[in-house]
Design a protein around this motif. Structure first.
Motif, PDB file in Angstrom:
ATOM      1  N   ASN A  80       0.803  -1.244  -0.144  1.00  0.00           N
ATOM      2  CA  ASN A  80      -0.121   0.017  -0.028  1.00  0.00           C
ATOM      3  C   ASN A  80       0.863   1.371  -0.085  1.00  0.00           C
ATOM      4  OD1 ASN A  80      -2.248   1.438  -0.162  1.00  0.00           O
ATOM      5  ND2 ASN A  80      -2.836   1.106   2.106  1.00  0.00           N
ATOM      6  N   ASN A 126      -6.113   5.201   0.035  1.00  0.00           N
ATOM      7  CA  ASN A 126      -6.800   5.222   1.245  1.00  0.00           C
ATOM      8  C   ASN A 126      -6.127   5.870   2.234  1.00  0.00           C
ATOM      9  OD1 ASN A 126      -5.050   3.066   2.384  1.00  0.00           O
ATOM     10  ND2 ASN A 126      -6.252   1.546   1.394  1.00  0.00           N
ATOM     11  N   GLU A 127      -6.687   5.719   3.655  1.00  0.00           N
ATOM     12  CA  GLU A 127      -6.107   6.437   4.665  1.00  0.00           C
ATOM     13  C   GLU A 127      -4.799   5.965   5.232  1.00  0.00           C
ATOM     14  OE1 GLU A 127      -7.696   9.119   5.343  1.00  0.00           O
ATOM     15  OE2 GLU A 127      -9.463   8.554   4.114  1.00  0.00           O
ATOM     16  N   GLN A 128      -4.440   4.577   4.750  1.00  0.00           N
ATOM     17  CA  GLN A 128      -3.225   4.199   5.115  1.00  0.00           C
ATOM     18  C   GLN A 128      -2.272   4.109   3.960  1.00  0.00           C
ATOM     19  OE1 GLN A 128      -6.127   2.256   5.994  1.00  0.00           O
ATOM     20  NE2 GLN A 128      -5.831   3.570   7.920  1.00  0.00           N
ATOM     21  N   THR A 129      -2.469   4.696   2.909  1.00  0.00           N
ATOM     22  CA  THR A 129      -1.540   4.472   1.694  1.00  0.00           C
ATOM     23  C   THR A 129      -0.326   5.504   2.008  1.00  0.00           C
ATOM     24  OG1 THR A 129      -3.244   4.315   0.248  1.00  0.00           O
ATOM     25  CG2 THR A 129      -1.154   4.855  -0.800  1.00  0.00           C
ATOM     26  N   LYS A 130       0.900   5.076   1.934  1.00  0.00           N
ATOM     27  CA  LYS A 130       1.952   5.962   1.963  1.00  0.00           C
ATOM     28  C   LYS A 130       2.422   6.311   0.600  1.00  0.00           C
ATOM     29  CE  LYS A 130       3.859   3.519   6.169  1.00  0.00           C
ATOM     30  NZ  LYS A 130       4.278   2.316   6.480  1.00  0.00           N
ATOM     31  N   THR A 186       4.588  11.533   2.461  1.00  0.00           N
ATOM     32  CA  THR A 186       3.098  12.115   2.629  1.00  0.00           C
ATOM     33  C   THR A 186       2.074  10.946   2.609  1.00  0.00           C
ATOM     34  OG1 THR A 186       1.752  13.839   2.525  1.00  0.00           O
ATOM     35  CG2 THR A 186       2.756  13.099   0.378  1.00  0.00           C
ATOM     36  N   ASP A 187       0.875  11.342   2.608  1.00  0.00           N
ATOM     37  CA  ASP A 187      -0.285  10.460   2.559  1.00  0.00           C
ATOM     38  C   ASP A 187      -1.525  11.067   1.571  1.00  0.00           C
ATOM     39  OD1 ASP A 187      -1.072  12.522   4.219  1.00  0.00           O
ATOM     40  OD2 ASP A 187      -1.004  11.361   6.069  1.00  0.00           O
ATOM     41  N   LYS A 188      -2.639  10.416   1.841  1.00  0.00           N
ATOM     42  CA  LYS A 188      -3.757  10.919   1.135  1.00  0.00           C
ATOM     43  C   LYS A 188      -4.140  12.333   1.269  1.00  0.00           C
ATOM     44  CE  LYS A 188      -8.522   9.801   0.064  1.00  0.00           C
ATOM     45  NZ  LYS A 188      -9.691   8.934   0.336  1.00  0.00           N
ATOM     46  N   ALA A 189      -4.006  12.803   2.752  1.00  0.00           N
ATOM     47  CA  ALA A 189      -4.199  14.392   3.460  1.00  0.00           C
ATOM     48  C   ALA A 189      -3.376  14.896   2.437  1.00  0.00           C
ATOM     49  CB  ALA A 189      -4.151  14.190   4.585  1.00  0.00           C
ATOM     50  N   GLN A 197      -4.464  15.654  -1.074  1.00  0.00           N
ATOM     51  CA  GLN A 197      -5.581  16.429  -1.072  1.00  0.00           C
ATOM     52  C   GLN A 197      -5.034  18.134  -0.684  1.00  0.00           C
ATOM     53  OE1 GLN A 197      -9.237  15.599  -1.229  1.00  0.00           O
ATOM     54  NE2 GLN A 197      -9.019  17.704  -1.649  1.00  0.00           N
TER      55      GLN A 197
END
Ligand SMILES: [Zn+2]
Length: 278
Positions: free
Chosen positions: A162, A201-205, A214-217, A220
Motif C-alpha cells: 500500500n 486510502n487512509e493508510q497509503t504511503k 506523505t499520505d492521502k491528506a 488533498q
C-alpha cells in the motif's frame, strides 16, 4: 574560456559533496531513498534489486553504498524511471547500464533525442498504459497518466505494501513544475491529482517526487492549493489584469509556504496565467 571552466568546474563537483543518501523503511524490503533530486524507492530482495529513479550520475556511488547497506547482494537489476527529467534519470547509466530500464514510451522518445544522454542509460523496456511485474513478493504496477508534469509520467504502485511513488505528479508542500516544453499541462496535472486521490486510502504511503513522505491528506492539500490558486489567477484574468499585474497582486499570504527556489510564487502565477484551462 579556460579560466572560466577552471573556476566553474570545482563548484559543480562540490555540489554533491555533502549530499547523503538516506533511507526510510516503508514495508519489508521496501524503502524510500533521498539524496539530491527526485526521491527514489527501492525493493531489495536477495539478488534482485528494483530502483525507482536514479537522481544524478554524481551520486551513483553513494546510492550503491546505500543499497549494499540495506542488503543488496549485487547491483540494481531493474530500474524504473517515473519520467525524463535529469534529476530522476541522471544516474541511469552508472546504476543500471546493461540491466532492464523501464519507462513510458515517451520517455525513451525524448531521451533518445538527447545526444549527450548515455546510450546504455536509455530505457530498454517501454510501455504505453500499464505494466505489472513481481519482485521479491511485491506486485509492482506502473500506471501511465495523461500529460501533466510531462507527457511521460507514470506512478509506481507497490500493491501489497500500500505504497505509491508519484514521481513528479506530486511536489509535496511546494508549487509544482509543469513542463510544457515536454508536453506538460496544468489541467492534466490537476485532473491526474484528482484521479490518483481516488485511488488512495487512509493508510497509503505516498512518496512524492520532491518533498517529504506523505499520505492521502497531503495529496488533498496539494489539490486544494492548485484549485484555489488557479481560481485566484483566473479571477485576475477575468478582471482584465495582465500577467505582470497578476504577479504584482500575488496569491496572498495563505500560499506563501508553497513558494520555493525553483517554482517561485511568480513562476507559479505565470504557469497558471497561461494554463490550458477554459
Ligand atoms: Zn520532473
Amino acid at each position: 574560456m579556460l579560466a572560466l571552466l577552471l573556476t566553474v568546474m570545482p563548484l559543480q563537483a562540490d555540489r554533491f559533496k555533502d549530499v547523503q543518501v538516506q533511507h526510510t523503511e516503508l514495508a519489508q524490503d521496501l524503502y524510500m531513498l533521498t539524496g539530491a533530486g527526485g526521491n527514489m524507492a527501492t525493493v531489495i530482495a536477495g539478488d534482485k534489486v528494483l530502483l525507482v529513479d536514479s537522481q544524478y550520475a554524481e551520486l551513483a556511488d553513494k546510492i550503491k553504498a546505500k543499497l549494499s547497506e540495506l542488503g543488496a547482494k549485487a547491483g540494481v537489476t531493474t530500474l524504473v524511471n517515473t519520467h525524463l527529467h535529469g534529476d530522476h534519470v541522471g544516474g541511469n547509466s552508472q546504476l543500471a547500464g546493461g540491466v532492464d530500464i523501464i519507462a513510458h514510451h515517451n520517455v525513451l522518445s525524448r531521451l533518445a533525442q538527447d545526444s549527450k544522454f548515455p546510450r546504455n542509460g536509455l530505457p530498454n523496456i517501454t510501455f504505453k498504459q500499464q505494466l505489472k511485474f513481481t519482485l521479491g513478493g511485491q506486485t509492482i504496477r506502473l500506471d501511465y497518466l495523461p500529460p501533466s508534469h510531462t507527457d511521460g509520467d507514470i506512478v509506481v504502485w507497490f500493491e501489497q505494501a500500500n505504497v505509491v511513488h508519484f514521481g513528479d505528479l506530486l511536489f509535496e508542500g511546494r508549487f509544482p513544475f509543469i513542463d510544457t516544453n515536454n508536453g506538460g499541462s496544468v489541467k492534466g496535472y490537476i485532473d491526474n491529482t484528482q484521479t490518483l486521490l481516488g485511488m488512495l486510502n487512509e493508510q497509503t504511503k505516498v512518496i512524492p517526487g520532491h518533498g517529504q513522505l506523505t499520505d492521502k491528506a497531503g495529496v488533498q492539500r496539494s489539490l486544494d492549493m492548485m484549485q484555489a490558486t488557479l481560481a485566484i489567477v483566473q479571477g485576475y484574468k477575468a478582471a482584465g489584469l495582465t500577467e505582470q499585474q497578476a504577479i504584482e497582486k500575488g496569491l496572498g499570504p495563505q500560499w506563501q509556504s508553497w513558494h520555493w527556489n525553483f517554482i517561485t510564487e511568480q513562476r507559479w502565477i505565470k504557469t497558471l496565467y497561461h494554463a490550458d484551462v477554459n
